[in-house]
Write a protein that holds these residues in place. Structure first.
Motif, mmCIF file in Angstrom:
data_model
loop_
_atom_site.group_PDB
_atom_site.id
_atom_site.type_symbol
_atom_site.label_atom_id
_atom_site.label_comp_id
_atom_site.label_asym_id
_atom_site.label_seq_id
_atom_site.Cartn_x
_atom_site.Cartn_y
_atom_site.Cartn_z
ATOM 1 N N VAL A 76 0.870 -1.182 0.000
ATOM 2 C CA VAL A 76 0.000 0.000 0.000
ATOM 3 C C VAL A 76 0.906 1.231 0.000
ATOM 4 C CG1 VAL A 76 -1.806 1.257 1.248
ATOM 5 C CG2 VAL A 76 -1.737 -1.251 1.339
ATOM 6 N N LEU A 79 5.055 13.965 5.601
ATOM 7 C CA LEU A 79 4.609 13.151 6.736
ATOM 8 C C LEU A 79 4.989 13.880 8.021
ATOM 9 C CD1 LEU A 79 3.523 10.518 8.015
ATOM 10 C CD2 LEU A 79 5.822 9.576 7.803
ATOM 11 N N ARG A 136 0.259 -6.275 5.346
ATOM 12 C CA ARG A 136 0.346 -5.086 4.507
ATOM 13 C C ARG A 136 1.746 -4.504 4.684
ATOM 14 N NH1 ARG A 136 -5.376 -4.023 6.802
ATOM 15 N NH2 ARG A 136 -4.093 -4.504 8.594
ATOM 16 N N TYR A 187 0.946 5.351 0.206
ATOM 17 C CA TYR A 187 0.263 6.626 0.451
ATOM 18 C C TYR A 187 1.185 7.741 -0.005
ATOM 19 C CZ TYR A 187 -2.814 4.012 3.659
ATOM 20 O OH TYR A 187 -3.701 3.128 4.208
ATOM 21 N N VAL A 240 3.057 -0.943 4.202
ATOM 22 C CA VAL A 240 2.608 0.421 3.921
ATOM 23 C C VAL A 240 3.840 1.298 3.710
ATOM 24 C CG1 VAL A 240 1.398 2.438 4.855
ATOM 25 C CG2 VAL A 240 0.511 0.128 5.289
ATOM 26 N N VAL A 244 4.719 5.300 3.103
ATOM 27 C CA VAL A 244 4.277 6.687 3.033
ATOM 28 C C VAL A 244 5.331 7.427 2.219
ATOM 29 C CG1 VAL A 244 3.528 8.707 4.329
ATOM 30 C CG2 VAL A 244 3.247 6.410 5.317
ATOM 31 N N ALA A 301 11.392 11.265 0.287
ATOM 32 C CA ALA A 301 11.672 10.264 1.319
ATOM 33 C C ALA A 301 10.529 9.261 1.364
ATOM 34 C CB ALA A 301 11.829 10.934 2.687
ATOM 35 N N ALA A 302 10.831 8.066 1.851
ATOM 36 C CA ALA A 302 9.802 7.036 1.985
ATOM 37 C C ALA A 302 9.891 6.439 3.381
ATOM 38 C CB ALA A 302 9.992 5.956 0.931
ATOM 39 N N THR A 303 8.735 6.312 4.032
ATOM 40 C CA THR A 303 8.656 5.737 5.365
ATOM 41 C C THR A 303 7.899 4.418 5.260
ATOM 42 O OG1 THR A 303 8.572 7.956 6.287
ATOM 43 C CG2 THR A 303 7.902 6.153 7.747
ATOM 44 N N GLY A 304 8.495 3.342 5.747
ATOM 45 C CA GLY A 304 7.874 2.026 5.644
ATOM 46 C C GLY A 304 7.288 1.568 6.958
ATOM 47 N N LEU A 305 6.137 0.899 6.871
ATOM 48 C CA LEU A 305 5.498 0.272 8.034
ATOM 49 C C LEU A 305 5.160 -1.148 7.600
ATOM 50 C CD1 LEU A 305 3.306 3.368 8.723
ATOM 51 C CD2 LEU A 305 4.913 2.456 10.405
ATOM 52 N N TRP A 306 5.945 -2.103 8.060
ATOM 53 C CA TRP A 306 5.813 -3.478 7.587
ATOM 54 C C TRP A 306 5.207 -4.359 8.656
ATOM 55 C CZ3 TRP A 306 10.734 -5.085 4.344
ATOM 56 C CH2 TRP A 306 10.897 -4.165 3.307
ATOM 57 N N GLU A 307 4.061 -4.954 8.321
ATOM 58 C CA GLU A 307 3.426 -5.894 9.245
ATOM 59 C C GLU A 307 4.176 -7.233 9.203
ATOM 60 O OE1 GLU A 307 -0.745 -6.169 8.449
ATOM 61 O OE2 GLU A 307 -1.041 -4.002 8.455
ATOM 62 N N PRO A 308 4.008 -8.073 10.250
ATOM 63 C CA PRO A 308 4.797 -9.313 10.307
ATOM 64 C C PRO A 308 4.267 -10.442 9.428
ATOM 65 C CG PRO A 308 3.472 -9.084 12.295
ATOM 66 C CD PRO A 308 3.250 -7.839 11.488
#
Lengths: 304, 304
Positions: B13, B20, B89, B15, B91, B93, B98-105
Motif C-alpha cells: 500500500v 509526513l 500489509r 500513500y 505500507v 508513506v 523520502a519514503a517511510t515504511g510500516l511493515w506488518e509481520p
C-alpha cells in the motif's frame, strides 16, 4: 431495533511503534484491526448495552469483507451492502505519546450501487424504531444522501438521528431529522461564527431545522434543546483520555433514549456518562460499563 | 512453467503525501495498492517477459483475497493457498524525497494449513521446470520450510532457485538448491564477515552449498560462480532509482536462463539489464522492457 448507517465504513488499523521516524522502515509487530466508522462505533456501544441493533452501510471489496467479518467476530449484527471498490483504511501509527493518522478517502460508489443500497435501506428502515446516520460520505454518494435517507426513515414511521458535518449535514437538516448532534466545530460551521461554549450556542442551536438538537462541547458537556426544554449537562471534572468515539457513545445513548422514551434528564445523564466512559477507553467505540454506571452519579443537569 | 513461491505475500500500500508530520492526521487522497512479496515480483517480471509462470504461496484472509484479485487484474496466473489469518500489509508513506515504511509481520500459519500447502505445492512442482522460492517466512511456518520445499522440487525433477535471508536461507542451503542469489548483506551474514565488493567474495561464494551462486552487489553488479566458471557482470555507470525489486528482476532473468538453458553470458547480461531496468521503475516488480533491451548492450562480463 436501532439501525445504524455508516456509508463510509473503515478498517481501523493501529500500528504501535516505539517511535515513528520518517524516511526509515519500521517492522511493526503490534498490529490491531477493528471495524470502524462513526455508525459502526454507535452500533458497538448499543450492542454492549444489550440494545438490539443492526449496523448497515456500504462495505467495499476485500477491505469491506474484513470489516464485516470483524463485526461478526464481535457479535454485532450487520447488514452492510457490498460495493466493488475498496473501503477505506484509517491507519493510526501510535507512539507512546503521539498518534499519526493516515486516512484513505473511501471507495467510489457507482450510481447502480447507490440505488441498490437505497432499496435495501428502505427494507431495513421498516424494521427499525430509530435510524442513526453517522459520518462522512464516500466518493460517488450524492451530497443529499442523508436528506433522502431521512425521508425514507420518516416514511417508514421511524425516527432519524443525524451526526455528520459539512455539506452532508446541511443537506440532511433539510429533511428535519428527529435529533441532530453537532459538536462545537460543526455548530460553528453551520452558524458561521465560533461557538466554543454551550451558553453562547443556544440561539444557534434553536435555529437548526431539527426537532431536537444535542450539541457536544467536549469536556464542557452537552447542550440539549428540545420541545420540552433546554438543558446543559456536564461532569464536574474533565475526563482524561482519547476523545475519538466519545460523540458516537453520546449518539448511542440518545438513540436508546428515543427508543425507550426516557425522560430528558435520564437521556442526558446517560449521554454524558457514556461519552466520558468512551474517553477513558484507548480505542474508539468502546465503553467500560462499570465506569459508565459510576460516572452517571456525577452528571449535573441544569435547565436553561 | 516457472513456479514462484511467496510464503509471506504482502499487500503493498503506497500513500503519497506532500509531507509526513508525526503527531498529525493526514487525509491521503493518493492511495496505490499492489500485490507484493519477492516471489510475486519475480512472477510479475516473468509474466511481462511472456514467460509462462504461476505464482503460489500463502494468502491470508481478506488481505490475501485482495492480493489474489490484484494479481488476477494484472493477468498473472496464481495458485495461492488460503490461510485464515490476515496476510501482511507493507505500507509506504511516500513523500517527494523520502519514503517511510510500516511493515506488518504476516499471518500466523497453523500446522494444518502448512500441511495443506505442502500437499498442493507437490502437485504444482510436478508441472514446473523451475521453482523460485523467495523472501521471508510468516510466523508458524517452520524455519526449515525452504529445505523441505527444495527436496520436493528435486523429487519432482525440477530445479530450485532460492532467494531468502537469515535462518530460512541457511536451512534452505542444506537441500543444495540449483541456484541461490544472496545480496552482499546476506552473503556477509553467511560468511560472518563483511564482503562489500564482488572481488572480495569469490571464496565465500564458492563455500556455499548450492550448484550455482549469483551474488548481487547493487551498482557493482553480479558475481556468478557455477561449475562452468566464474564471472563478474556489471554496467559501466550506476543506475539511479528505486533498488527495491531489482533483486527480484535479477532472479526472474536467472530462472528464465535455466528454463531455456541459456549460455551464462546471456543469463548474466539479462540479469544485470533486467535489474537495472527495475531500478529505473518507481515501484517494485516492474520493468520497462524497452529500457531492458537498451541496457543489455551496455553490460560488461569479465571471466574471473
Amino acid at each position: 431495533m436501532i439501525l445504524t448507517v455508516t456509508l463510509n465504513a473503515a478498517l481501523d488499523v493501529t500500528y504501535r511503534v516505539s517511535a515513528l521516524v520518517p524516511g526509515t522502515t519500521h517492522r511493526v509487530t503490534d498490529v490491531a484491526e477493528r471495524a470502524g466508522g462513526k455508525g459502526v462505533n454507535v452500533a458497538r456501544v448499543l450492542h454492549a448495552l444489550g440494545e438490539p441493533v443492526v449496523a448497515t452501510g456500504l462495505a467495499g471489496g476485500a477491505c469491506g469483507a474484513r470489516i464485516r467479518s470483524l463485526l461478526a467476530d464481535e457479535g454485532v449484527p450487520e447488514a452492510f451492502i457490498p460495493v466493488a471498490a475498496e473501503s477505506r483504511r484509517t491507519v493510526v501509527v501510535a507512539e507512546p505519546a503521539a498518534a499519526t493518522g493516515l486516512w484513505e478517502p473511501g471507495p467510489t460508489v457507482t450510481p447502480d450501487e447507490w440505488a441498490i443500497f437505497l432499496g435495501r435501506f428502505a427494507d431495513l428502515a421498516r424494521d427499525a424504531r430509530v435510524v442513526v446516520l453517522s459520518g462522512s460520505l464516500p466518493p460517488g454518494v450524492p451530497v443529499g444522501a442523508y436528506r433522502a435517507l431521512i425521508e425514507t426513515v420518516h416514511g417508514a414511521g421511524a425516527r432519524a438521528v443525524l451526526d455528520s458535518s459539512g455539506a452532508p449535514l446541511r443537506h440532511g437538516l433539510g429533511a428535519r431529522p428527529d435529533l441532530v448532534k453537532p459538536n462545537a466545530e460543526e455548530l460553528a460551521g453551520l452558524a458561521g461564527r465560533p461557538l466554543p461554549r454551550p451558553a453562547m450556542a443556544v440561539d444557534a442551536v434553536r435555529a437548526l431545522t431539527a426537532r431536537t438538537v444535542v450539541a457536544s462541547f467536549g469536556p464542557e458537556g452537552l447542550l440539549a434543546v428540545s420541545e420540552q426544554g433546554s438543558w446543559h449537562a456536564f461532569l464536574p471534572d474533565p475526563i482524561a483520555g482519547n476523545p475519538t468515539g466519545a460523540g458516537d457513545a453520546c449518539v448511542a445513548a440518545l438513540a436508546r433514549g428515543i427508543v425507550h422514551n426516557q425522560p430528558w434528564a435520564d437521556r442526558l445523564t446517560d449521554a454524558v456518562a457514556l461519552s466520558a466512559a468512551a474517553v477513558r477507553q484507548p480505542v474508539a467505540g468502546s465503553v467500560d460499563l462499570t465506569e459508565y454506571r459510576r460516572l452517571r452519579r456525577d452528571v449535573t443537569i441544569k435547565e436553561l
